[in-house]
Design an enzyme around this catalytic site. Structure first.
Site, PDB file in Angstrom:
ATOM      1  N   ASN A  44      24.018   2.587  14.273  1.00 44.22           N
ATOM      2  CA  ASN A  44      24.992   1.497  14.377  1.00 44.22           C
ATOM      3  C   ASN A  44      26.394   2.002  14.694  1.00 44.22           C
ATOM      4  O   ASN A  44      27.371   1.291  14.487  1.00 44.22           O
ATOM      5  CB  ASN A  44      24.974   0.624  13.108  1.00 44.22           C
ATOM      6  CG  ASN A  44      25.167   1.442  11.844  1.00 44.22           C
ATOM      7  OD1 ASN A  44      25.549   2.602  11.913  1.00 44.22           O
ATOM      8  ND2 ASN A  44      24.908   0.846  10.705  1.00 44.22           N
TER       9      ASN A  44
ATOM     10  N   HIS B 100      31.072  -6.406   4.567  1.00 48.53           N
ATOM     11  CA  HIS B 100      30.598  -5.215   5.297  1.00 48.53           C
ATOM     12  C   HIS B 100      29.515  -5.624   6.309  1.00 48.53           C
ATOM     13  O   HIS B 100      28.341  -5.706   5.962  1.00 48.53           O
ATOM     14  CB  HIS B 100      30.043  -4.214   4.280  1.00 48.53           C
ATOM     15  CG  HIS B 100      29.815  -2.856   4.840  1.00 48.53           C
ATOM     16  ND1 HIS B 100      29.605  -1.765   4.053  1.00 48.53           N
ATOM     17  CD2 HIS B 100      29.752  -2.392   6.100  1.00 48.53           C
ATOM     18  CE1 HIS B 100      29.417  -0.702   4.808  1.00 48.53           C
ATOM     19  NE2 HIS B 100      29.496  -1.058   6.059  1.00 48.53           N
TER      20      HIS B 100
HETATM   21  P1  NDP Z   1      29.556  11.116  12.584  1.00 43.90           P
HETATM   22  O1  NDP Z   1      28.875  12.056  11.659  1.00 43.90           O
HETATM   23  O2  NDP Z   1      29.183  11.115  14.022  1.00 43.90           O
HETATM   24  O3  NDP Z   1      31.120  11.376  12.554  1.00 43.90           O
HETATM   25  C1  NDP Z   1      31.808  11.652  11.412  1.00 43.90           C
HETATM   26  C2  NDP Z   1      33.005  12.481  11.819  1.00 43.90           C
HETATM   27  O4  NDP Z   1      33.873  12.570  10.688  1.00 43.90           O
HETATM   28  C3  NDP Z   1      32.639  13.875  12.246  1.00 43.90           C
HETATM   29  O5  NDP Z   1      33.250  14.132  13.493  1.00 43.90           O
HETATM   30  C4  NDP Z   1      33.275  14.704  11.141  1.00 43.90           C
HETATM   31  O6  NDP Z   1      33.875  15.857  11.615  1.00 43.90           O
HETATM   32  C5  NDP Z   1      34.419  13.852  10.701  1.00 43.90           C
HETATM   33  N1  NDP Z   1      34.938  14.241   9.406  1.00 43.90           N
HETATM   34  C6  NDP Z   1      34.259  14.602   8.307  1.00 43.90           C
HETATM   35  N2  NDP Z   1      35.120  14.921   7.325  1.00 43.90           N
HETATM   36  C7  NDP Z   1      36.351  14.776   7.838  1.00 43.90           C
HETATM   37  C8  NDP Z   1      37.654  14.977   7.307  1.00 43.90           C
HETATM   38  N3  NDP Z   1      37.827  15.432   6.072  1.00 43.90           N
HETATM   39  N4  NDP Z   1      38.690  14.704   8.114  1.00 43.90           N
HETATM   40  C9  NDP Z   1      38.508  14.264   9.377  1.00 43.90           C
HETATM   41  N5  NDP Z   1      37.299  14.094   9.930  1.00 43.90           N
HETATM   42  C10 NDP Z   1      36.235  14.340   9.164  1.00 43.90           C
HETATM   43  O7  NDP Z   1      29.383   9.666  11.961  1.00 43.90           O
HETATM   44  P2  NDP Z   1      29.691   8.250  12.589  1.00 43.90           P
HETATM   45  O8  NDP Z   1      30.868   8.371  13.494  1.00 43.90           O
HETATM   46  O9  NDP Z   1      28.452   7.648  13.117  1.00 43.90           O
HETATM   47  O10 NDP Z   1      30.061   7.457  11.274  1.00 43.90           O
HETATM   48  C11 NDP Z   1      31.220   7.813  10.522  1.00 43.90           C
HETATM   49  C12 NDP Z   1      31.292   7.020   9.243  1.00 43.90           C
HETATM   50  O11 NDP Z   1      31.475   5.649   9.530  1.00 43.90           O
HETATM   51  C13 NDP Z   1      30.000   7.036   8.398  1.00 43.90           C
HETATM   52  O12 NDP Z   1      29.919   8.197   7.608  1.00 43.90           O
HETATM   53  C14 NDP Z   1      30.167   5.793   7.575  1.00 43.90           C
HETATM   54  O13 NDP Z   1      30.917   6.068   6.409  1.00 43.90           O
HETATM   55  C15 NDP Z   1      30.949   4.873   8.468  1.00 43.90           C
HETATM   56  N6  NDP Z   1      30.087   3.820   9.015  1.00 43.90           N
HETATM   57  C16 NDP Z   1      30.384   2.512   8.740  1.00 43.90           C
HETATM   58  C17 NDP Z   1      29.568   1.507   9.155  1.00 43.90           C
HETATM   59  C18 NDP Z   1      29.914   0.060   8.900  1.00 43.90           C
HETATM   60  O14 NDP Z   1      29.040  -0.801   9.002  1.00 43.90           O
HETATM   61  N7  NDP Z   1      31.150  -0.259   8.596  1.00 43.90           N
HETATM   62  C19 NDP Z   1      28.321   1.778   9.875  1.00 43.90           C
HETATM   63  C20 NDP Z   1      28.178   3.177  10.241  1.00 43.90           C
HETATM   64  C21 NDP Z   1      29.002   4.144   9.778  1.00 43.90           C
HETATM   65  P3  NDP Z   1      33.122  17.216  11.867  1.00 43.90           P
HETATM   66  O15 NDP Z   1      31.682  16.898  11.858  1.00 43.90           O
HETATM   67  O16 NDP Z   1      33.695  17.594  13.189  1.00 43.90           O
HETATM   68  O17 NDP Z   1      33.519  18.084  10.761  1.00 43.90           O
END
Ligand code: NDP
Length: 404
Positions: free
Chosen positions: A147, A333
Site C-alpha cells: 500500500n 487510518h
Molecule cells: P520503506 O521501508 O520503503 O521506507 C522506510 C524508509 O524510512 C526507509 O527509506 C528508511 O531508511 C527510512 N527510515 C528509517 N528510519 C529512519 C530515520 N530514523 N530517519 C529517516 N528515515 C528513516 O517503507 P514505506 O515507505 O513503504 O513505508 C514507510 C512507513 O509508512 C511504514 O513503516 C509505515 O509506518 C507507514 N505506512 C503507513 C500506511 C498508512 O496507511 N498510513 C500504510 C503503509 C505504510 P533506510 O532504509 O534508508 O535506512
C-alpha cells in the site's frame, strides 16, 4: 494444525457491502521498483471487495479451513476482556492491520505461549513489541510495498488540500454558504514551495515523484542516500539531518517507520525549527509527532496545517486533541486500506501463510524479524526496541454514531 487469530476492523455500520462503486481494479504488473506483486498459489476473493473488515476475513477462511487450520476473526482487540486477549493464549499466528492494530505488547507476548508469527496485513509492524518478538524468536512479517503507493497518493491529496484550504471551503458549501473570502484567506498555491520528506523509501520516493510536476523544490532526508541518477532526475536536495531540512521547507511529509529512533521526532523543538506557517503531513505513524506539540503549534500559527491518518493509540479516544485542533485535515487510518490496497495485502498475507505452512522461505522483503533478529526489510528500515508503550489507551475509545 494451527490456530490463526485475525484482528480486523468492524464492518460498515450499514452492513457488509453487497455492491461497489466500480466493477474491478486496474491490473498492475509490478511495483515501481520492479518488485513482484504478491504471488500466492491462489486467492478466494474478488479483488475490489472489502476484505479488511470482519466479514471480509482477508479472504482467508476457505484456504485455512480446507487445510485443517482454525481461523478466528474479531474486531474486539483492546482491554483485558477483549476477544483478542482471550483467543491469544493458544494462537499460533496473529494477523493484524495497522489501521486497527492488535497491539502485541510484551505482556501479551508472554501470555501468547504458542505464538510463532505476527503478520501485518499492510506495512508497519510497530504495533508489535519487536524487542519481545526478537527475544521470543517470533517471526514478524509485513506485505512490503502493498500500500505504499496508496499512501503516497493520500499524502499528495493532503498536501494539496491543506495548502489550498480545500476542506474548510467544502464545508462552506455543505453549510449552504458562499463566502469566498473565508475560503481564500488561508488558500495558497503549492507551486514554488519547498517540499521535504523525512525518509525516501517506497512511500517517500513515490511522494517526491508525484510532487515533481507541481514545480516545487524537492528536499529529502534519509539515512541512506538515493542513487545520484534519482537525485538528479528529480532535482532533489538531500539533507544530512531532519533538523537541517525542516527549516527550509514550506511542507514537510513524514514517511519513515515508527521505531525507537523516530518516536516523538516531531516534538516541540523540531516543530519550532520549521518555518512559521509550514504544513506537516504525517501518514507514517501518530507517535512520530508529539500530540500536544502539534495542537499547540496549530493554535499559535507556527503550523498552518496538519493532516494525516495516523494516530496514537488507534482508535483515538474521543478527547484526543487532534480531533478538535484548528486547521487539521485528519482522517481515520485509511490511506493504506483502499480496496485496491486490500486486494494486494490480502494476497500477500495468503502468500506468507502458504510459505509458512509449506516450509518455503518467506520473501526477504516481507521479513521484519526472524530467527531472533531484525531481518530483511526490518534490518534495513527499523531499529531494535519497542514502540508500543501507551497502547492500552486504545481501550478508552467509545464509538459515536455517524451523523446522517
Ligand atoms: P520503506 O521501508 O520503503 O521506507 C522506510 C524508509 O524510512 C526507509 O527509506 C528508511 O531508511 C527510512 N527510515 C528509517 N528510519 C529512519 C530515520 N530514523 N530517519 C529517516 N528515515 C528513516 O517503507 P514505506 O515507505 O513503504 O513505508 C514507510 C512507513 O509508512 C511504514 O513503516 C509505515 O509506518 C507507514 N505506512 C503507513 C500506511 C498508512 O496507511 N498510513 C500504510 C503503509 C505504510 P533506510 O532504509 O534508508 O535506512
Amino acid at each position: 494444525m494451527a490456530k490463526i487469530l485475525c484482528v480486523l476492523y468492524a464492518d460498515p455500520v450499514d452492513g457488509y457491502p453487497t455492491s461497489y462503486p466500480r466493477d474491478g481494479l486496474p491490473k498492475l504488473d509490478l511495483y515501481p521498483d520492479g518488485q513482484a506483486l504478491p504471488t500466492p498459489r491462489g486467492i478466494d476473493f474478488q479483488p475490489g471487495a472489502l476484505l479488511g473488515s470482519v466479514s471480509g476475513e482477508l479472504g482467508l477462511r476457505n484456504y485455512l479451513e480446507s487445510n485443517g487450520h482454525t481461523l478466528v476473526v474479531t474486531s474486539d482487540k483492546d482491554g483485558e476482556d477483549s476477544e483478542f486477549e482471550r483467543e491469544l493464549v493458544d494462537a499460533d499466528i496473529v494477523i493484524s492491520q495497522p489501521f486497527w492494530p492488535a497491539y502485541l505488547t510484551a505482556d501479551r507476548i508472554v501470555r501468547a505461549k504458542n505464538l510463532k508469527m505476527a503478520v501485518t496485513a499492510g506495512i508497519g509492524s510497530d504495533h508489535v513489541d519487536l524487542q519481545s518478538a526478537i527475544e521470543r524468536g517470533i517471526t514478524v512479517t509485513e506485505v512490503t510495498f502493498c500500500n505504499s503507493i496508496s499512501v503516497a497518493e493520500h499524502v499528495v491529496m493532503m498536501i494539496l488540500s491543506l495548502v489550498r484550504n480545500y476542506l474548510p471551503s467544502h464545508q462552506v458549501v455543505l453549510d449552504g454558504g458562499w463566502n469566498i473570502a473565508d475560503c481564500a484567506a488561508r488558500s495558497y498555491d503549492v507551486e514554488g514551495m519547498h517540499v521535504g520528506t523525512v525518509a525516501a523509501g517506497r512511500i517517500g520516493l513515490a511522494v517526491l515523484r508525484r510532487m515533481k510536476p507541481f514545480d516545487v523544490h524537492l528536499h529529502y532526508y534519509d539515512r541512506h542516500r538515493l542513487p545520484a541518477s534519482v537525485e538528479q532526475g528529480l532535482g532533489l536536495i538531500w539533507h544530512d539531518s531532519v533538523e537541517d531540512m525542516v527549516g527550509m521547507c514550506d511542507v514537510v511529509t513524514i514517511n519513515c517507520p515508527l521505531h525507537p529512533e523516530t518516536e516523538n521526532l516531531f516534538d516541540a523543538a523540531m516543530i519550532a525549527r520549521m518555518k512559521r506557517g509550514a504544513y506537516l503531513v504525517n501518514t507514517a505513524r501518530g507517535k512520530i509527532a508529539d500530540r500536544d506539540a502539534v495542537a499547540t503549534a496549530l493554535r499559535s500559527g507556527q503550523l498552518a496545517g496538519y493532516a494525516g491518518d495516523v494516530w496514537f493509540p488507534q482508535p483515538a479516544p474521543q478527547d484526543h486533541p487532534w480531533r478538535t485542533m484548528p486547521h487539521h485535515g485528519m482522517t481515520p487510518h485509511i490511506s493504506g486500506t483502499s480496496l485496491s490496497a486490500q486486494a494486494r495485502y490480502a494476497a500477500g498475507v495468503r502468500e506468507i501463510l502458504e510459505c509458512y505452512f509449506e516450509g518455503r522461505p518467506i520473501r526477504d522483503e516481507y521479513l521484519i524479524v526472524q530467527g531472533g533478529a531484525l531481518a530483511g526489510t526490518g534490518a534495513h528500515s527499523y531499529s531494535e526496541g519497542n514502540a508500543t508503550g501507551g497502547s492500552e489507551e486504545a481501550a478508552r475509545f467509545q464509538p459515536r454514531p455517524i451523523p446522517g
